[in-house]
Design a protein around this motif. Sequence first.
Motif, PDB file in Angstrom:
ATOM      1  N   ILE A  29       0.773  -1.409  -0.078  1.00 40.94           N
ATOM      2  CA  ILE A  29      -0.009  -0.014   0.053  1.00 40.94           C
ATOM      3  C   ILE A  29       0.764   1.121   0.115  1.00 40.94           C
ATOM      4  CG2 ILE A  29      -1.632   1.355   1.383  1.00 40.94           C
ATOM      5  CD1 ILE A  29      -3.009  -1.258   2.184  1.00 40.94           C
ATOM      6  N   LEU A  44      -9.981   4.728   0.392  1.00 36.34           N
ATOM      7  CA  LEU A  44      -9.408   3.541   0.253  1.00 36.34           C
ATOM      8  C   LEU A  44     -10.533   2.555   0.762  1.00 36.34           C
ATOM      9  CD1 LEU A  44      -5.791   4.246   1.909  1.00 36.34           C
ATOM     10  CD2 LEU A  44      -6.414   3.973  -0.512  1.00 36.34           C
ATOM     11  N   GLU A  46     -11.515  -1.229   1.627  1.00 33.67           N
ATOM     12  CA  GLU A  46     -10.929  -2.434   1.895  1.00 33.67           C
ATOM     13  C   GLU A  46     -11.355  -3.409   0.830  1.00 33.67           C
ATOM     14  OE1 GLU A  46     -12.010  -3.823   5.742  1.00 33.67           O
ATOM     15  OE2 GLU A  46     -11.315  -1.755   6.780  1.00 33.67           O
ATOM     16  N   LEU A  49      -9.103  -3.018  -2.208  1.00 33.61           N
ATOM     17  CA  LEU A  49      -7.360  -3.337  -1.952  1.00 33.61           C
ATOM     18  C   LEU A  49      -7.315  -4.602  -1.786  1.00 33.61           C
ATOM     19  CD1 LEU A  49      -6.599  -0.347   0.475  1.00 33.61           C
ATOM     20  CD2 LEU A  49      -5.856  -0.610  -1.919  1.00 33.61           C
ATOM     21  N   VAL A  60      -5.604  -6.173   5.373  1.00 31.98           N
ATOM     22  CA  VAL A  60      -5.735  -5.044   4.788  1.00 31.98           C
ATOM     23  C   VAL A  60      -6.312  -4.083   5.692  1.00 31.98           C
ATOM     24  CG1 VAL A  60      -7.265  -3.386   3.171  1.00 31.98           C
ATOM     25  CG2 VAL A  60      -6.322  -5.654   2.436  1.00 31.98           C
ATOM     26  N   LEU A  64      -4.276  -0.773   7.294  1.00 33.27           N
ATOM     27  CA  LEU A  64      -4.634   0.686   7.169  1.00 33.27           C
ATOM     28  C   LEU A  64      -4.524   1.170   8.708  1.00 33.27           C
ATOM     29  CD1 LEU A  64      -7.853   0.231   4.952  1.00 33.27           C
ATOM     30  CD2 LEU A  64      -5.459   1.313   4.119  1.00 33.27           C
TER      31      LEU A  64
END
Length: 244
Positions: A29, A44, A46, A49, A60, A64
């Motif tokens: 990331i 962003l 989840e 990603l 993830v 974050l």
Amino acid sequence: MLLSEQAGQPAATKIQRPATLRESVIEAIQELIVSGQLKPGQHLVESELADLLGVSRQPVREALQQLSGEGWVDLHPGQGAFVHVPTVEEADQLLAVRALLETESARLAALHADEDGVKRLRALCARGIAAVQADDVDAAVATNSELHALVTALSGNKVLAELTSQVARRVRWYHTPVARRRGMASWEEHTSLIDAIEAGDERRAAKVMREHTEHTRESYMAQREKEPVQPAPKPVRRRRRTTG
């Protein structure tokens, strides 16, 4: 023999552990942010990603959370995660610190670099010039980072190298948007820097590096003024409806 009885003996080599999935996701990331694939202020998600990185949502989410603590991501209750938008002040402060560290690195490199080190610097510079000529911004930015890291390594000061590495990735984040604007001028400055290092001219090397880092700082500030980035909107609390 007990460990307490081994005082004064050489320390055993620590076992290198493999990176955890969360650490790998954090790294991925960060790289997406630094390369500009994830823009400042971008939401962003989840699930998106997770699909992109080929993992579940749990690592993830954990990544974050950690990136939020490190200033790469902003978490807004009720809205989710957003790529952090660096303030002009924090960018200016970091780039000023970078200038101090790398100016000293260049000065020491002029004192300690050997013929092989200079040769490696020239090879990186040639690669960077080729990237600019091919308009390959990603390659130019990556090579720029390699060259600066090598200058610091050639300084011979391990503490300085460690401190510089702590800000290097964020510096690359700030450099990416202005790399095309800096263009060939940046690599002409690199060439002058390498000439000074090869000549063992510590004052000249420090001066060139100081001016070089200042040009990058000025370019970034001009870019921010031209294209200001707005932070993600703050969540709005909704009032509950009341029944009469």
